[in-house]
Write an enzyme that holds these catalytic residues in place. Structure first.
Site, PDB file in Angstrom:
ATOM      1  N   ARG A  57      -3.009  20.729 -24.584  1.00  0.00           N
ATOM      2  CA  ARG A  57      -1.248  20.368 -24.587  1.00  0.00           C
ATOM      3  C   ARG A  57      -0.942  21.969 -24.976  1.00  0.00           C
ATOM      4  O   ARG A  57       0.233  22.309 -24.605  1.00  0.00           O
ATOM      5  CB  ARG A  57      -1.251  19.667 -25.985  1.00  0.00           C
ATOM      6  CG  ARG A  57       0.408  19.440 -26.330  1.00  0.00           C
ATOM      7  CD  ARG A  57       0.635  18.529 -27.287  1.00  0.00           C
ATOM      8  NE  ARG A  57       1.883  18.505 -27.938  1.00  0.00           N
ATOM      9  CZ  ARG A  57       3.067  17.829 -27.617  1.00  0.00           C
ATOM     10  NH1 ARG A  57       2.668  17.093 -26.681  1.00  0.00           N
ATOM     11  NH2 ARG A  57       4.098  18.097 -28.429  1.00  0.00           N
ATOM     12  N   ILE A  83       9.350  19.589 -25.280  1.00  0.00           N
ATOM     13  CA  ILE A  83       8.203  18.634 -24.964  1.00  0.00           C
ATOM     14  C   ILE A  83       7.902  17.836 -26.078  1.00  0.00           C
ATOM     15  O   ILE A  83       8.304  17.822 -27.241  1.00  0.00           O
ATOM     16  CB  ILE A  83       6.751  19.683 -24.995  1.00  0.00           C
ATOM     17  CG1 ILE A  83       5.688  18.786 -24.836  1.00  0.00           C
ATOM     18  CG2 ILE A  83       6.489  20.281 -26.292  1.00  0.00           C
ATOM     19  CD1 ILE A  83       4.514  19.679 -24.497  1.00  0.00           C
ATOM     20  N   SER A  84       7.958  16.468 -25.477  1.00  0.00           N
ATOM     21  CA  SER A  84       7.919  15.250 -26.665  1.00  0.00           C
ATOM     22  C   SER A  84       6.858  15.379 -27.726  1.00  0.00           C
ATOM     23  O   SER A  84       5.782  15.914 -27.196  1.00  0.00           O
ATOM     24  CB  SER A  84       7.879  13.969 -25.713  1.00  0.00           C
ATOM     25  OG  SER A  84       8.835  13.820 -24.768  1.00  0.00           O
ATOM     26  N   GLN A  85       6.971  14.599 -28.931  1.00  0.00           N
ATOM     27  CA  GLN A  85       6.047  14.435 -29.891  1.00  0.00           C
ATOM     28  C   GLN A  85       4.646  13.807 -28.940  1.00  0.00           C
ATOM     29  O   GLN A  85       5.078  12.941 -28.334  1.00  0.00           O
ATOM     30  CB  GLN A  85       6.558  13.417 -30.892  1.00  0.00           C
ATOM     31  CG  GLN A  85       5.870  13.304 -32.086  1.00  0.00           C
ATOM     32  CD  GLN A  85       6.667  11.884 -32.786  1.00  0.00           C
ATOM     33  OE1 GLN A  85       7.467  11.507 -32.422  1.00  0.00           O
ATOM     34  NE2 GLN A  85       5.902  11.809 -33.779  1.00  0.00           N
ATOM     35  N   PRO A  86       3.759  14.344 -29.523  1.00  0.00           N
ATOM     36  CA  PRO A  86       2.350  13.825 -28.738  1.00  0.00           C
ATOM     37  C   PRO A  86       2.337  12.203 -29.117  1.00  0.00           C
ATOM     38  O   PRO A  86       1.955  11.504 -27.842  1.00  0.00           O
ATOM     39  CB  PRO A  86       1.128  14.423 -29.583  1.00  0.00           C
ATOM     40  CG  PRO A  86       1.896  15.663 -30.217  1.00  0.00           C
ATOM     41  CD  PRO A  86       3.031  15.287 -29.933  1.00  0.00           C
TER      42      PRO A  86
END
Ligand code: SAH
Length: 232
Positions: A57, A83-86
């Site tokens: 990531r 970038i979205s939360q994992p």
């Protein structure tokens, strides 16, 4: 000369050591992320967990953000986007029930991270980004790592008709309504995951399923995504 050379060798070895230490550090952070943010919140699909454990990531965020790449939150990637939360990436991946032979369309390439996670699992990923600079950066890192990802710079509202229909569609920007061309480009039996609602407010993550002529939708959870910006 000899002294100079040995100094160079020592400096080079130090650099290598630092590089390998930081990549080991990222590996540990990544495995903690999968354990503490993803498994512990109920993600069980083996392929999704494997992909989340594999994709580095930190390579998908700007250098200034790398040290936070495995934190439990979205991160800025420039141009006002994130970038979205994992956990959200894992959730959206698991919910489409990805299979090896799938062809998946993603709208909102952003950093390219969600596309990379999908590319670890499915046969082909088609991803569309409306902001040229983001799309080009993502294309660069994705093409270095995958030969099954195709990036297009365009308005994702219209989907990618030449390559449809798709087994699944993942939309990573919040739309006021579900774009009809995307429903059209979903295969019979296909699934789409899309945040629906007003920009800058809490939206609903919706699962759309197509069975023959029947389209069913289900609200899954409240989310906050950047807006779907379209000429429409
Ligand atoms: N999936 C991305 C999340 C990026 S945020 C990731 O893993 O990093 C959502 C992205 O959707 C932004 O980059 C934004 O520019 C893009 N976007 C918004 N509206 C769009 C549209 N109509 N077509 C294509 N991309 C769009």
């Amino acid at each position: 000369m000899k002294k100079y050379l040995s100094r160079q060798i020592i400096m080079f070895s130090c650099l290598l050591l630092t590089l390998s230490a930081s990549s080991q550090n990222f590996e540990r952070l990544r495995s903690d992320m999968v354990q503490n943010q993803i498994r512990s919140r109920g993600i069980t699909d083996a392929e999704t967990l494997k992909a989340m454990s594999t994709v580095p990531r930190h390579l998908y965020v700007p250098a200034s953000q790398q040290r936070w790449a495995y934190d439990d939150r979205p991160l800025p990637i420039g141009h006002g986007q994130t970038i979205s939360q994992p956990y959200i990436v894992a959730y959206m991946t698991e919910i489409i029930k990805p299979k090896k032979d799938f062809k998946v369309l993603e709208i909102g390439t952003g950093s390219g991270y969600q596309a990379a996670v999908l590319a670890e699992i499915v046969e082909e990923v088609y991803t569309i980004e409306i902001i040229e600079a983001l799309g080009e950066t993502a294309r660069g890192v994705l093409l270095e790592n995958y030969d099954n990802v195709h990036v297009k710079i365009a308005d994702g509202y219209y989907g990618w008709e030449e390559h449809g229909p798709f087994d699944a569609i993942v939309v990573t920007a919040a739309a006021e309504y579900i774009p009809p061309p995307l429903i059209e480009q979903l295969k019979d039996g296909g699934r789409m995951i899309i945040p629906v609602g007003s920009p800058f407010r809490i939206q609903q993550l919706m699962l759309v399923e197509k069975k023959g002529e029947r389209i069913s939708t289900r609200s899954l959870m409240p989310v906050r995504f950047v807006p779907f910006t379209s000429g429409n």
